[in-house]
Design a protein around this motif. Structure first.
Motif, PDB file in Angstrom:
ATOM      1  N   PRO A  62       0.805  -1.232   0.000  1.00 55.35           N
ATOM      2  CA  PRO A  62       0.000   0.000   0.000  1.00 55.35           C
ATOM      3  C   PRO A  62       0.835   1.279   0.000  1.00 55.35           C
ATOM      4  CG  PRO A  62      -0.917  -1.584   1.520  1.00 55.35           C
ATOM      5  CD  PRO A  62       0.398  -2.155   1.057  1.00 55.35           C
ATOM      6  N   SER A  71      -6.877  -2.631  -4.787  1.00 55.67           N
ATOM      7  CA  SER A  71      -6.096  -3.426  -3.848  1.00 55.67           C
ATOM      8  C   SER A  71      -6.801  -4.729  -3.496  1.00 55.67           C
ATOM      9  CB  SER A  71      -5.815  -2.623  -2.578  1.00 55.67           C
ATOM     10  OG  SER A  71      -7.005  -2.312  -1.913  1.00 55.67           O
ATOM     11  N   GLU A  72      -6.019  -5.624  -2.949  1.00 61.86           N
ATOM     12  CA  GLU A  72      -6.521  -6.915  -2.488  1.00 61.86           C
ATOM     13  C   GLU A  72      -5.836  -7.223  -1.164  1.00 61.86           C
ATOM     14  OE1 GLU A  72      -8.892 -10.162  -2.437  1.00 61.86           O
ATOM     15  OE2 GLU A  72      -8.913  -8.778  -4.132  1.00 61.86           O
ATOM     16  N   GLU A  73      -6.636  -7.536  -0.176  1.00 67.36           N
ATOM     17  CA  GLU A  73      -6.103  -7.857   1.142  1.00 67.36           C
ATOM     18  C   GLU A  73      -5.855  -9.364   1.230  1.00 67.36           C
ATOM     19  OE1 GLU A  73      -7.338  -5.650   4.879  1.00 67.36           O
ATOM     20  OE2 GLU A  73      -8.347  -7.590   5.159  1.00 67.36           O
ATOM     21  N   THR A  80      -2.998  -9.067   8.567  1.00 72.63           N
ATOM     22  CA  THR A  80      -3.274  -8.993   7.138  1.00 72.63           C
ATOM     23  C   THR A  80      -2.340  -7.981   6.486  1.00 72.63           C
ATOM     24  OG1 THR A  80      -4.947  -7.270   7.429  1.00 72.63           O
ATOM     25  CG2 THR A  80      -5.729  -9.552   7.433  1.00 72.63           C
ATOM     26  N   ASP A  81      -2.284  -8.038   5.173  1.00 69.66           N
ATOM     27  CA  ASP A  81      -1.548  -7.066   4.384  1.00 69.66           C
ATOM     28  C   ASP A  81      -2.334  -6.846   3.107  1.00 69.66           C
ATOM     29  OD1 ASP A  81       0.416  -5.266   3.655  1.00 69.66           O
ATOM     30  OD2 ASP A  81       2.061  -6.682   3.824  1.00 69.66           O
ATOM     31  N   LYS A  82      -1.865  -5.946   2.254  1.00 67.94           N
ATOM     32  CA  LYS A  82      -2.526  -5.662   0.986  1.00 67.94           C
ATOM     33  C   LYS A  82      -1.486  -5.557  -0.108  1.00 67.94           C
ATOM     34  CE  LYS A  82      -6.411  -2.778   2.417  1.00 67.94           C
ATOM     35  NZ  LYS A  82      -7.000  -1.447   2.316  1.00 67.94           N
ATOM     36  N   GLU A  84      -1.341  -3.744  -4.136  1.00 67.88           N
ATOM     37  CA  GLU A  84      -2.051  -2.805  -5.003  1.00 67.88           C
ATOM     38  C   GLU A  84      -1.500  -2.862  -6.414  1.00 67.88           C
ATOM     39  OE1 GLU A  84      -3.306   0.544  -1.689  1.00 67.88           O
ATOM     40  OE2 GLU A  84      -1.572   0.973  -2.967  1.00 67.88           O
ATOM     41  N   ALA A 111      -3.574 -13.407  -3.546  1.00 70.86           N
ATOM     42  CA  ALA A 111      -4.061 -12.029  -3.657  1.00 70.86           C
ATOM     43  C   ALA A 111      -3.814 -11.476  -5.058  1.00 70.86           C
ATOM     44  CB  ALA A 111      -3.386 -11.150  -2.612  1.00 70.86           C
TER      45      ALA A 111
END
Length: 155
Positions: A62, A71-73, A80-82, A84, A111
């Motif tokens: 991010p 974005s996708e978590e 958690t993380d994301k 982009e 993801a």
């Protein structure tokens, strides 16, 4: 023992051979997008994309990409993380390869697949240099093919 690609990168012949193996596999698969997750995936994605005539699409943590992103978590062991991707980086109907240095739990590759498929891209295959099979990351890929060069162990 930590699994790492550093020694591969220090050996120019081995590094070139690794890129060549991926290029040979994907050259004739009509792939228009090579997507990689930061940071070590960026080592392999661009040279493969150039060699097969595809564009390279970076997927970043991010707030690292300028402009509008989607974005996708995904889940980590503790939280958690994301990731982009730029809006408009890919088009509906394109065919993608997702590449990273290794697959462990499969969270980041999963993801990346979801992010691409959400905008209508077909993910042809995922590819990694190393797989840690005891962590069962392959099972998270929803049946997507996974090509790996080396099976690691003892993570």
């Amino acid at each position: 023992m930590f699994q790492d690609i550093t020694t591969l990168l220090l050996d120019t012949k081995a590094f070139k051979d690794t890129i060549d193996l991926f290029v040979e596999r994907y050259r004739d698969q009509n792939i228009s997008v090579v997507a990689s997750v930061e940071a070590r995936g960026f080592i392999f994605g661009p040279p493969i994309a150039l060699a097969i005539g595809a564009k390279f699409v970076p997927m970043r943590k991010p707030k690292k990409l300028p402009g509008e992103v989607i974005s996708e978590e995904y889940s980590l062991e503790y939280g958690t993380d994301k990731i982009e991707m730029h809006v408009g980086a890919v088009q509906t109907g394109e065919r993608a390869l997702v590449i990273d240095d290794f697959i462990a739990t499969g969270g980041t590759l999963c993801a990346a697949i979801k992010l691409l498929e959400r905008v209508g891209v077909t993910v042809v295959e995922c590819a990694c240099v190393i797989e840690l099979p005891e962590l069962k990351g392959r099972a998270k890929l929803g049946g997507k093919p996974l090509f790996v060069l080396v099976e690691g162990g003892g993570a």
